[in-house]
Design a protein around this motif. Structure first.
Motif, mmCIF file in Angstrom:
data_model
loop_
_atom_site.group_PDB
_atom_site.id
_atom_site.type_symbol
_atom_site.label_atom_id
_atom_site.label_comp_id
_atom_site.label_asym_id
_atom_site.label_seq_id
_atom_site.Cartn_x
_atom_site.Cartn_y
_atom_site.Cartn_z
ATOM 1 N N PRO A 249 48.813 22.964 -21.009
ATOM 2 C CA PRO A 249 47.703 22.365 -20.190
ATOM 3 C C PRO A 249 46.101 23.228 -20.533
ATOM 4 O O PRO A 249 46.199 24.066 -21.227
ATOM 5 N N LYS A 250 45.235 22.434 -20.240
ATOM 6 C CA LYS A 250 43.939 22.726 -20.587
ATOM 7 C C LYS A 250 43.159 22.823 -19.214
ATOM 8 O O LYS A 250 43.409 22.198 -18.332
ATOM 9 N N GLU A 252 41.453 23.318 -15.870
ATOM 10 C CA GLU A 252 41.713 23.567 -14.399
ATOM 11 C C GLU A 252 43.431 23.430 -14.378
ATOM 12 O O GLU A 252 43.925 23.965 -13.566
ATOM 13 N N GLN A 253 43.948 22.405 -15.197
ATOM 14 C CA GLN A 253 45.260 22.454 -15.229
ATOM 15 C C GLN A 253 45.983 23.561 -15.981
ATOM 16 O O GLN A 253 46.986 24.176 -15.308
ATOM 17 N N TRP A 254 45.330 24.340 -16.757
ATOM 18 C CA TRP A 254 45.957 25.550 -17.251
ATOM 19 C C TRP A 254 45.836 26.569 -16.196
ATOM 20 O O TRP A 254 46.849 27.336 -15.917
ATOM 21 N N ASP A 255 44.828 26.692 -15.386
ATOM 22 C CA ASP A 255 44.605 27.708 -14.137
ATOM 23 C C ASP A 255 45.719 27.448 -13.390
ATOM 24 O O ASP A 255 46.327 28.555 -12.613
ATOM 25 N N ARG A 256 45.847 26.244 -12.952
ATOM 26 C CA ARG A 256 46.980 25.809 -11.981
ATOM 27 C C ARG A 256 48.390 26.065 -12.455
ATOM 28 O O ARG A 256 49.192 26.610 -11.851
ATOM 29 N N ALA A 257 48.429 25.780 -13.769
ATOM 30 C CA ALA A 257 49.951 26.133 -14.404
ATOM 31 C C ALA A 257 50.048 27.606 -14.442
ATOM 32 O O ALA A 257 51.264 27.983 -13.856
#
Length: 465
Positions: A249-250, A252-257
């Protein structure tokens, strides 16, 4: 409190069959050329297509030669396997990293390095060493050909839920002791059937201190203890390894992941079906002497004596000794070696090449040694050259081959001749595994490098700078 295995497994349950298996949703299916042809034939016979093709990634690795990959494969059987996978992927619209594709390599090396294998996933492949991907905090396991078809068709699989085991290794590893040695040590203690029916969670200070690549090696060998798979709870080491990788993921998706991944751990009060604990101080550089991965000892130790063995165990042990040309009670140091193999999904990553290079730097390949140094992927090959390791290895008399499973198993050109001894960083030492009547001694990249420059089995600690 549930174990991490329970959390991941239970969150993927689609339905339960009374007194039967679980229907489990699968996040990622990997396919290679050996176990997939029949599965695709099954789809064709039923007139159906993969349910979720975007979840499936395919590449050849077992049958690929490790030289002249830009030319047609000479062996007709290997060529047919590789060509059939390419044709099936084209027909069914699946992602395919073919030979010479910059993304190609051994599927269990490519999955993590591309960020295709992620924490919390369920991952399957028609290959027992799928347990490798457990290192990122996934529930990953090998499946049979009919099950590959099942996942292609439905993105689900029917499975009995395994029992849970936690293996903790506490303390600090000694000089020259690697993740491969930890795995070989555990197998020597548990045997090749000691974890049958279990899914292993690895824990303890030694595991927390391991690099991601070390963890991949440890989880890779879970199957050799009889386990259904093995995995490690994701932590900062996991996140840093995955950050920025192609399929991770990249933004904001990375942060949520990562926020979710931080919840993936066994509770302090989690109850396992079995718990084992080992002390790092007891683990030395290891080497196998027999014909299964559990037949291993410290490099400076001795092969066991037969006294105290049951009649059945003694017969099996003596058969193995006859095959290997060894005597019970004898030591291994100083024994002549013919071949050295660095590679496989067990030890074909960049850290393994760094380790090998650290031993051979300033030395020369021993006379009479044939060495096959095979990166696990083209990405590893590129990194070897970016770091200048190729220059170090070439100066010592070694050549780097092209990516593939190579001498891990006798499915391509890289076979150990009958009667010859190979110190191998691969995962299995069965009779004929590396070629008919070949003799395999499993060891770490450091131990393999020590044998490569001395021509004999050598304690790598004596050569470390």
């Amino acid at each position: 409190m549930n174990t991490l295995f329970d959390k991941i497994w239970d969150s993927h349950v689609v339905s339960l069959v009374d007194d039967g298996p679980t229907q489990l949703y699968i996040d990622r299916l990997y396919c290679h050329e050996v176990t997939s042809p029949q599965a695709f034939e099954g789809l064709r016979a039923r007139g159906i297509r993969p349910l979720r093709p975007e979840k499936v990634f395919c590449m050849p690795d077992h049958n690929t030669p490790t030289h002249d990959q830009d030319k047609p494969i000479a062996d007709p059987v290997s060529k047919k396997q590789v060509d059939t996978l390419a044709a099936n992927c084209a027909e069914f619209g699946l992602t395919h990293f073919g030979m010479m594709d910059p993304s190609n390599g051994i599927i269990h090396v490519v999955g993590p390095e591309k960020g295709l294998s992620l924490p919390g996933m369920t991952i399957v492949c028609g290959d027992s060493h799928t347990s490798t991907h457990g290192a990122v905090g996934a529930v990953a396991f090998g499946i049979g050909t009919s099950e590959v078809e099942m996942v292609l068709a439905s993105q689900c699989i029917l499975q009995q839920k395994p029992k849970s085991m936690r293996i903790s290794i506490e303390g600090k590893l000694g000089r020259g002791v690697t993740a491969k040695d930890v795995a070989l040590y555990l197998m020597s203690k548990l045997s090749t059937s000691g974890a049958t029916g279990y899914f292993i969670e690895y824990a303890g200070q030694v595991v927390r201190d391991m690099s991601m690549e070390g963890r991949l090696t440890l989880c890779n060998l879970s199957i050799e203890m009889g386990a259904r798979g093995g995995f490690i709870a994701p932590d900062e080491t996991t996140f840093e390894y995955l950050r920025g990788r192609e399929y991770a993921p990249k933004g904001e998706q990375w942060d949520r992941a990562v926020e979710y991944w931080r919840t993936l751990r066994s509770g302090d009060d989690a109850v396992f079906d079995k718990e084992l604990c080992f002390d790092a101080a007891d683990i030395a550089p290891m080497i196998t002497y027999g014909t299964n991965p559990g037949m291993g000892c410290a490099i400076d130790g001795n092969i066991p004596q037969v006294e105290g063995m049951s009649d059945v165990a003694r017969q099996s042990f003596l058969k193995s000794m006859e095959y290997m040309g060894f005597e019970p009670g004898s030591g291994l140091l100083g024994r002549k070696v013919d071949y050295v193999f660095l590679g496989a999904c067990t030890n074909g990553r960049i850290e393994d090449f760094r380790a090998f290079a650290s031993v051979v730097k300033g030395r020369r390949k021993a006379e009479g040694i044939t060495a096959w140094l095979v990166p696990g992927s083209w990405a590893v090959d590129r990194q070897i050259r970016e770091e200048g390791l190729d220059k170090v290895l070439e100066a010592a008399g070694f050549a780097i081959r092209q990516p593939g499973c190579s001498a891990c198993l006798a499915m391509n050109d890289d076979k150990i001749p009958a009667g010859k001894y190979a110190v191998s960083t691969s995962n299995r030492n069965f009779e004929g595994r590396q070629g008919p009547k070949s003799r395999t001694l499993l060891a770490s990249p450091l131990t393999a490098a020590a044998a490569a420059v001395t021509g004999v089995i050598t304690d790598p600690r004596t050569l470390l700078q």
